[in-house]
Structure formats: structure tokens, C-alpha cells
Design a protein around this motif. Structure first.
Motif, PDB file in Angstrom:
ATOM      1  N   UNK A  26       0.972  -1.259   0.124  1.00 28.90           N
ATOM      2  CA  UNK A  26       0.459   0.081   0.080  1.00 28.90           C
ATOM      3  C   UNK A  26       0.818   1.227  -0.102  1.00 28.90           C
ATOM      4  N   UNK A  27       1.737   1.023   0.960  1.00 29.24           N
ATOM      5  CA  UNK A  27       2.603   2.585   0.795  1.00 29.24           C
ATOM      6  C   UNK A  27       3.641   2.847  -0.355  1.00 29.24           C
ATOM      7  N   UNK A  28       4.193   1.675  -0.935  1.00 31.01           N
ATOM      8  CA  UNK A  28       4.947   1.331  -1.806  1.00 31.01           C
ATOM      9  C   UNK A  28       3.698   2.332  -3.377  1.00 31.01           C
ATOM     10  N   UNK A  29       3.392   1.497  -3.175  1.00 28.94           N
ATOM     11  CA  UNK A  29       2.153   2.135  -4.092  1.00 28.94           C
ATOM     12  C   UNK A  29       1.679   3.966  -4.097  1.00 28.94           C
ATOM     13  N   UNK A  30       1.960   4.042  -3.211  1.00 29.81           N
ATOM     14  CA  UNK A  30       0.770   5.511  -3.066  1.00 29.81           C
ATOM     15  C   UNK A  30       2.575   6.488  -3.295  1.00 29.81           C
ATOM     16  N   UNK A  31       3.205   5.744  -3.054  1.00 35.23           N
ATOM     17  CA  UNK A  31       4.382   6.731  -2.920  1.00 35.23           C
ATOM     18  C   UNK A  31       4.921   7.081  -4.128  1.00 35.23           C
ATOM     19  N   UNK A  32       5.279   6.126  -5.276  1.00 35.73           N
ATOM     20  CA  UNK A  32       5.706   5.609  -6.044  1.00 35.73           C
ATOM     21  C   UNK A  32       4.760   6.830  -7.541  1.00 35.73           C
ATOM     22  N   UNK A  33       5.985   7.166  -8.572  1.00 34.50           N
ATOM     23  CA  UNK A  33       5.549   7.643  -9.287  1.00 34.50           C
ATOM     24  C   UNK A  33       4.125   7.361 -10.510  1.00 34.50           C
ATOM     25  N   UNK A  34       4.063   7.492 -10.823  1.00 35.54           N
ATOM     26  CA  UNK A  34       2.412   6.639 -11.722  1.00 35.54           C
ATOM     27  C   UNK A  34       3.448   5.851 -12.555  1.00 35.54           C
TER      28      UNK A  34
END
Length: 188
Positions: free
Chosen positions: A120-128
Motif C-alpha cells: 500500500x505504501x509502495x503504491x502510494x509513494x511511487x510515481x504513476x
């Protein structure tokens, strides 16, 4: 709550600790795989960042509650069988050796959330452009670490356990990503 129940809640014994460890490892594994699958499927459907976050948090909370409830029910049944055995005196089970359902439920709930936070955190902090790849990499690393921890102090093959964990996680993520891509929508 009767006195022996209070005592066993705060004082754990070997079988209860083993049961809590099992629930914790399974909870973390399920949190990693489930939420990775959810957010990668939503990313495949082209959900925006806010929708991905809400979807991931919802999946995390629903999964943690489901895992805790399942552990509670399962260990409660085991506890009931142990109590019947204790009453019948057909086998020697000490009162202190009874499993405590809330221990397994709490371990499962907390470890699911910890595991779910990784994708969840990885998905949210990564660029599109990088969120799918970064989330998949974080999932593989987290599953590998969880598999390694689960084999510590055992004779079980760590490599085999890591391979199993990663294959299940990757297959889950591929399936959910492809389904999301099939329904490719634009949510603004």
C-alpha cells in the motif's frame, strides 16, 4: 472473566506462543499478497492515486478483520476441544496449556496490517509510471523476508519456502492486474 482465563490471557505457554507465531506469519503473508493483488488490480484498471489508496486501505482493513475473525473462530474451536478433553481427563492437558483465541486473532490482525502496509505504501509513494513495478518488487521482497522468518530455527528449506511464497504472490498479482487491465477504466 474467571481467574484462570485472566491468568492464561496474560501468561502464554508453548502451544499458545506457537499458535500466535503461526497466525502472525500467515496474517503477514496474506496481508502482503491480498493488498498487493488489490492495488495492482486497481492499478491495472487505471484508478487514480486517491482511488488506489482508498481501495488499498479498505482491502487492508477488511482483510485484517477477516483474518482475525477466522483465527478467533478456529482457535476457539480448538480451545473448546481442549476444554472437553481437560474435563474428560482422557488426556493430560493442563489448564495453562489451553490456547487463547484472542492471542491468535490479535496476532493475525496486526500482522495482516503490517504486511498490507508494504504494498500500500509502495503504491502510494511511487510515481504513476513506476507504481506497478515498485509494488511488485516490494511484494517479492516482503514475501521473501516473511518466508525466511517462518523458516528460522527449523529444518524447512528456506529457498523452497521463498519460492512458494513468491510464486503465489506473483500469480495472484498477475491475475488481478490482468483482470484490472481488461476492465481498464478511467476514474477521475
Amino acid at each position: 472473566m474467571e481467574k484462570s482465563a485472566k491468568r492464561s490471557f496474560f501468561k502464554t505457554h508453548f502451544w499458545d506462543r506457537l499458535n500466535v507465531l503461526r497466525a502472525g506469519i500467515l496474517g503477514a503473508n496474506d496481508g502482503i499478497i491480498s493488498v498487493s493483488g488489490i492495488v495492482l488490480g486497481a492499478a491495472g484498471a487505471n484508478f487514480n492515486s486517491k482511488t488506489l489508496f482508498i481501495t488499498g486501505v479498505s482491502g487492508m482493513l477488511a482483510g485484517a478483520c477477516s483474518m482475525a475473525g477466522g483465527e478467533w473462530m478456529s482457535v476457539s474451536t480448538q480451545h473448546d476441544v481442549q476444554e472437553k478433553t481437560l474435563q474428560s481427563d482422557s488426556e493430560k492437558i493442563e489448564q495453562e496449556d489451553l490456547l487463547v483465541p484472542i492471542h491468535a486473532a490479535a496476532a493475525s490482525f496486526v500482522s495482516f496490517i503490517i504486511g498490507a502496509l508494504i504494498p500500500l505504501v509502495t503504491m502510494c509513494v511511487s510515481s504513476d509510471s513506476w507504481r506497478v513495478i515498485n509494488t511488485a518488487i516490494a511484494m517479492v521482497i516482503a514475501l521473501s523476508l516473511n518466508a525466511t522468518v517462518s523458516t528460522l530455527n527449523t529444518t524447512i528449506s528456506t529457498k523452497k519456502t521463498i519460492l512458494r511464497n513468491v510464486v503465489i504472490g506473483v500469480l495472484t498479482s498477475i491475475i488481478t492486474y490482468l483482470i484490472g487491465s481488461f476492465f481498464h477504466v478511467s476514474v477521475s
